[in-house]
Design a protein around this motif. Structure first.
Motif, short mmCIF file in Angstrom:
data_model
loop_
_atom_site.label_atom_id
_atom_site.label_comp_id
_atom_site.label_asym_id
_atom_site.label_seq_id
_atom_site.Cartn_x
_atom_site.Cartn_y
_atom_site.Cartn_z
N SER A 865 0.67 -1.24 -0.05
CA SER A 865 -0.03 -0.09 -0.07
C SER A 865 0.79 1.25 -0.05
N ASN A 883 -4.58 5.63 2.80
CA ASN A 883 -3.67 5.41 1.75
C ASN A 883 -3.81 6.23 0.66
N THR A 889 -7.03 2.75 6.08
CA THR A 889 -6.70 1.48 5.59
C THR A 889 -6.07 0.67 6.94
#
Length: 1037
Positions: A865, A883, A889
């Motif tokens: 990510s 993110n 996230t």
């Protein structure tokens, strides 16, 4: 003024023109330093009256003069070397930063924008780049590069002063893009646009293997594979070598495409490998294993339906008499036959009608019904998955529902004229195949009503009379009259190969292909293929009639095999994008349906059901959480698909109150639980444009767009806009709250970290940093402060003592620290470092009684990510961040899969709220007192003789957590000391030894303090052996 000459000496590498405007900057610095008022400095720097105005101004002037655009780090070093008192050092460093900022601002007024670099030489593994220099001297350069067609962020090279650079160790035959960075100061860089794409020269065999995207085995007799080219082929790939091996066979094939199907495989554990080949040779193999499915219970004998003129016949065995639908019912020749296998219904067309009858006994016409009456019908095809029937009527293609076919809808694709036959294929797409005068065409039916579909040619030939589709193997088969051969290929018209050559029949009216054998008719007779044990085949004629003693010939056609294998349900592959969001006592599981298989369109039948398997694992390291493994598979009526690789996760720790998230987006402040996907609850509409925020109990602290700090009770309802403004906080960028000391910590634009007590008191400078602070956290229990800059993770005590750099990254190395957070339950500090490919996670034990031997654990390539804001949070083994798509996230520390779980609200900042994140120390059930009271002046005593006088006072005993230190001072003794606090520092006993002349009256100050804050200073006048004169305590800030 000698400013021009002084500045010219410091920047002697600048051109004359540059010196003119740089001198103006210096003059501005000098003038500002001379005109600064002490009050302004105190407000900006938190400087107390320990230094007079001339001391501060001199230190500021020194910071202005020492700063050098060529060797910027020397300014801070010079400040440390020149000054020893904190007030002067802070002033000097402040103006080092100010000089650098002003230099950057002034430089922007003169600098042109950097242009993209250009390639001056390209080799197999290198590219030499050149660029136009900056229009001022002293600018350094660095080249960034990344792949043009492959994933990955910009990668860094090295800092240079020249205007060309050669990037080495690149991949051959690979496209790259480049950009140029002008380094003006440590804080100011300008980026050029991306260059055009440049490709290195070809050289060598492929250095990476092809990427196997999918392998499938829809039946025991075939094996499908799909792959993508190798990332680094090093030359144009001319083909692929494929090897399929099992216990009983080894098949070696070659392909120029990116998919292939093996035929005549045996059910077994199969190993598949593929190698890319270019002109230099073969590369590395990609390998995969798969078990081809065993045959299910042997299917009942497949039945064959066919027509002879007006009669429809059916047989299960070629040596037995066929069942025949008697004459007199039909008035025209039969033009098409199709069967719904699972409803055991046979549909056939003749003239203007479609009839339906049961398939069990074709001699019994009692259940024969007229299904549809319309125009001239030439062909029919049943889609039993979507319960529809397709028909060629009046030279157009129509569709009708099987349950109620009263009006057929014209769905003829564009440019399809005079079709002769239609076959529906719902398994591999909501599509139809049409036989036209010039060949076979495929048309994907529109997903939305009212839109027209188009047809694309699959086989171009004017000699075709019939074709068939094998739904399981995704193949199309037809008879090539020119070459007298049966030919098969993929449904898109690729990978054709010959199944049978030199077929000893002059013409083929209709045929079927089942179990690797052909059954055909040339209208005059009926032939079935027989295969000898040696592998040779021959076509033998059989008599098909209800009366074998007096058979009739001529008029055969419309062959149709009926069986489960001829109308299969699609077989699912594995689902994908499988995630499990674990909460306190539940897990929210989500996945995407299986991707479409080879040669399938987006509209292919996918009415899967799913099996979910959950199993608890051995207890995790933390006793209060439970680990689980979760998996899912898709199921069709045919059989179950393969299990997806299991996802292992842990529940959140048990808690009386559920943790939640507060996040600020464009619409306001949101609240969301940690074990559910968004959207959450919108709390306050007016709280937007927040740079950072923190909380304690029911109070929210945040930095608004004006860089001011406000507070608000979370218990207030929407509609009340009463926010409390925290005074004397300016230019705040990041903040953190000390819940034991009730102090607010923040980082400003001056590269300094400040603190201010919300109980009342002055502002302190805690630390000076080289680069801007990206994230800031407080460990109130242990009394430590941690922060991250782009290139470092650093810590101090809450009052600035015991400074330590935990980790440093090289500037312009391509690695940047992007966030840090605390785990106060297990005692860890976590931080993330982002490089061009992934996030790397680091963990260190929290400082308690020192940090000198901090051991750092690295979780390399921890997540793929990206993080867009410098915000990182921790709770119960999970890390949380925003993110690149601005979704919040989460990812477990021991996992490598991140899960976006918030709604898309363009979040800019967020925090997690739970009492365990702001714990009380030890066994306290209330907030302990950590700030000492001042020392009563009347308790100060002096005794001893001239060789050693002891000053004593009453200790500060009201502190319930932490150690009380005493900062003692005396103006009379400061000539011997360089710091405001006399040595030894960190004095913990209420006693101090001095050496003085007897009866000499001297001043003495005493300030009790802890890491969290300090008490008011007590000032007294003492006379050794001459008595004690107590002055009123003078607290000052």
């Amino acid at each position: 003024m000698r400013s021009t000459c002084v500045w010219d000496l410091l920047l002697n590498r600048l051109a004359a023109f540059d010196c003119v405007w740089i001198s103006a900057v210096y003059c501005t610095f000098s003038k500002n330093c001379q005109n600064l008022h002490t009050s302004n400095l105190e407000e900006e720097l938190g400087i107390t009256n320990l230094c007079n105005v001339s001391d501060i101004t001199g230190a500021c002037t020194q910071g202005c003069q020492v700063w050098n655009a060529m060797v910027q780090i020397n300014c801070l070093l010079e400040c440390n070397k020149t000054y020893t008192r904190a007030c002067e050092t802070v002033s000097c460093k402040f103006w080092c930063s100010s000089a650098e900022d002003a230099y950057g601002v002034e430089a922007l007024n003169y600098l042109n924008k950097p242009r993209a670099p250009f390639a001056s030489a390209i080799g197999n593994h290198s590219v030499t780049l050149g660029w136009k220099p900056a229009n001022i001297s002293g600018v350094k350069y660095i080249i960034h590069w990344k792949f043009s067609q492959l994933p990955g962020d910009w990668r860094y090279t090295v800092v240079v002063s020249e205007t060309s650079y050669t990037i080495k160790d690149l991949q051959a035959f690979t496209e790259y893009v480049f950009r140029l960075v002008w380094i003006i100061t440590s804080q100011l860089q300008l980026h050029s646009p991306s260059s055009p794409s440049y490709q290195t020269h070809a050289f060598g065999a492929p250095t990476t293997a092809p990427v196997i995207k999918d392998i499938q085995s829809s039946s025991p007799a075939n094996f499908n594979s799909v792959w993508s080219p190798p990332f680094f082929p090093n030359e144009l790939v001319v083909g692929y070598n494929l090897l399929l091996t099992s216990r009983n066979q080894e098949l070696l094939r070659a392909s120029r495409g990116h998919s292939f199907q093996f035929y005549s495989t045996f059910p077994n554990n199969t190993r598949f490998s593929i190698v890319a080949v270019n002109e230099f040779g073969a590369g590395l193999p990609a390998k995969a294993n798969m078990a081809t499915p065993e045959s299910k219970v042997k299917e009942k004998a497949t039945r064959l339906f066919l027509s002879r003129n007006r009669f429809k016949r059916y047989t299960e065995h070629f040596l037995k008499a066929a069942q025949c639908l008697k004459n007199g019912i039909k008035h025209h020749n039969i033009t098409g036959i199709s069967v719904n296998v699972y409803q055991q219904a046979v549909y056939f067309s003749e003239g203007n009608s479609i009839w339906v009858t049961g398939a069990a006994n074709m001699s019994d016409a009692s259940d024969l019904m007229l299904f549809y009456a319309g125009g001239n019908i030439m062909s029919v095809s049943v889609d039993r998955l979507y319960q529809r029937i397709y028909l060629v009527m009046n030279e157009k293609i129509h569709i009708c529902h099987l349950e109620n076919c009263t009006a057929a809808e014209d769905i003829a694709p564009l440019y399809v004229t005079s079709p002769r036959k239609v076959i529906a294929d719902p398994c591999n797409g909501n599509c139809i195949f049409c036989l036209l005068e010039d060949g076979i065409y495929r048309a994907n039916l529109p997903l939305f009503p009212g839109t027209a579909s188009t047809a694309s040619p699959v086989v171009k030939s004017s000699d075709l009379r019939d074709f068939m589709i094998s739904f399981q193997s995704k193949r199309l088969t037809f008879f090539n009259k020119t070459e007298q051969a049966f030919v098969s290929g993929f449904l898109d018209g690729s990978e054709f190969h010959m199944l049978r050559s030199h077929v000893p029949l002059n013409d083929i009216e209709s045929f079927v292909y089942e179990a690797n054998m052909f059954t055909v008719t040339d209208r005059w007779a009926f032939f079935h293929e027989e295969v000898s044990p040696m592998g040779s085949s021959s076509f033998n004629e059989y008599v098909i009639d209800s009366n074998l003693a007096y058979p009739e010939y001529f008029g055969f056609g419309n062959l149709f095999f009926c069986g489960a294998s001829t109308q299969p349900f699609p077989l699912p592959t594995t689902p994908w994008l499988f995630t499990a969001l674990f909460g306190l006592d539940q897990a929210v599981i989500s996945w995407r349906p299986p991707e479409h298989t080879t040669e399938s369109s987006l509209s292919a039948w996918q009415n899967w059901t799913y099996d979910v398997e959950v199993s608890s694992q051995h207890p995790s390291e933390e006793e209060w959480v439970v680990a689980y493994e979760v998996s899912v598979r898709a199921v069709s009526p045919a059989r179950e698909g393969p299990w997806l690789e299991s996802f292992r996760g842990t529940t959140l720790e048990e808690a009386e109150e559920e943790p939640y998230m507060l996040a600020v987006g464009a619409e306001g402040l949101w609240k969301q639980q940690l074990d559910s996907y968004g959207p959450g609850e919108l709390l306050y509409l007016h709280i937007t444009n927040i740079a950072d925020l923190d909380w304690y109990n029911d109070t929210l602290y945040w930095i608004n767009s004006m860089r001011e700090v406000h507070t608000r009770s979370l218990n207030k309802r929407e509609g009340t806009t009463e926010n409390t403004y925290v005074s004397h906080v300016r230019n705040a960028r990041m903040l953190a709250f000390d819940w034991l000391g009730q102090c607010l910590y923040w980082a400003g634009k001056t590269n300094m970290i400040y603190r201010k007590s919300l109980l009342g008191g002055h502002m302190d400078v805690v630390a000076h940093v080289v680069f801007l602070v990206k994230d800031l956290v407080v460990d109130s229990v242990n009394g430590y402060l941690y922060w991250a800059t782009l290139y470092s993770v650093e810590s101090t005590r809450l009052n600035g003592e015991e400074y330590l750099i935990l980790q440093e990254q090289l500037q312009f190395s391509g690695k940047q620290v992007v966030g840090l957070t605390l785990d106060l339950t297990c005692g860890f500090l976590y931080w993330l470092v982002q490089d061009s490919l992934c996030l790397n996670l680091y963990r260190a034990s929290l400082c308690k009684e020192g940090c000198g031997n901090a051991f750092i654990t690295e979780f390399a390539a921890w997540s793929t990510s990206e993080i867009s804001q410098g915000v990182l949070e921790y709770y119960s083994g999970h890390l949380f961040w925003i993110n690149s798509l601005q979704f919040i996230t989460t990812q477990e520390v021991n996992q490598n899969l991140s899960i976006p779980f918030s709604q898309s609200a363009e979040f800019a900042a967020f925090i997690l709220v739970h009492t365990s994140l702001k714990p009380l120390p030890g066994v306290f059930s209330f907030t302990p007192k950590v700030i000492p009271d001042s020392v009563p002046g009347s308790s100060s005593r002096i005794k001893g003789n001239s060789s050693s006088f002891h000053i004593t006072w009453s200790p500060s005993t009201n502190v319930e957590w932490g150690t009380v230190f005493y900062c003692v001072g005396s103006k009379a003794l400061h000539s011997l000391e360089s710091e405001w606090c006399l040595h030894p520092h960190n004095l913990t006993v209420p006693s101090y030894v001095v050496w003085l002349e007897p009866f000499a009256l001297f001043d003495f100050t005493n300030t009790p303090y802890t890491y969290w804050s300090k008490a008011p200073t007590t000032s007294v006048s003492l006379a050794p052996e001459g008595g004690t004169s107590i002055l009123n305590p003078i607290p000052h800030l």
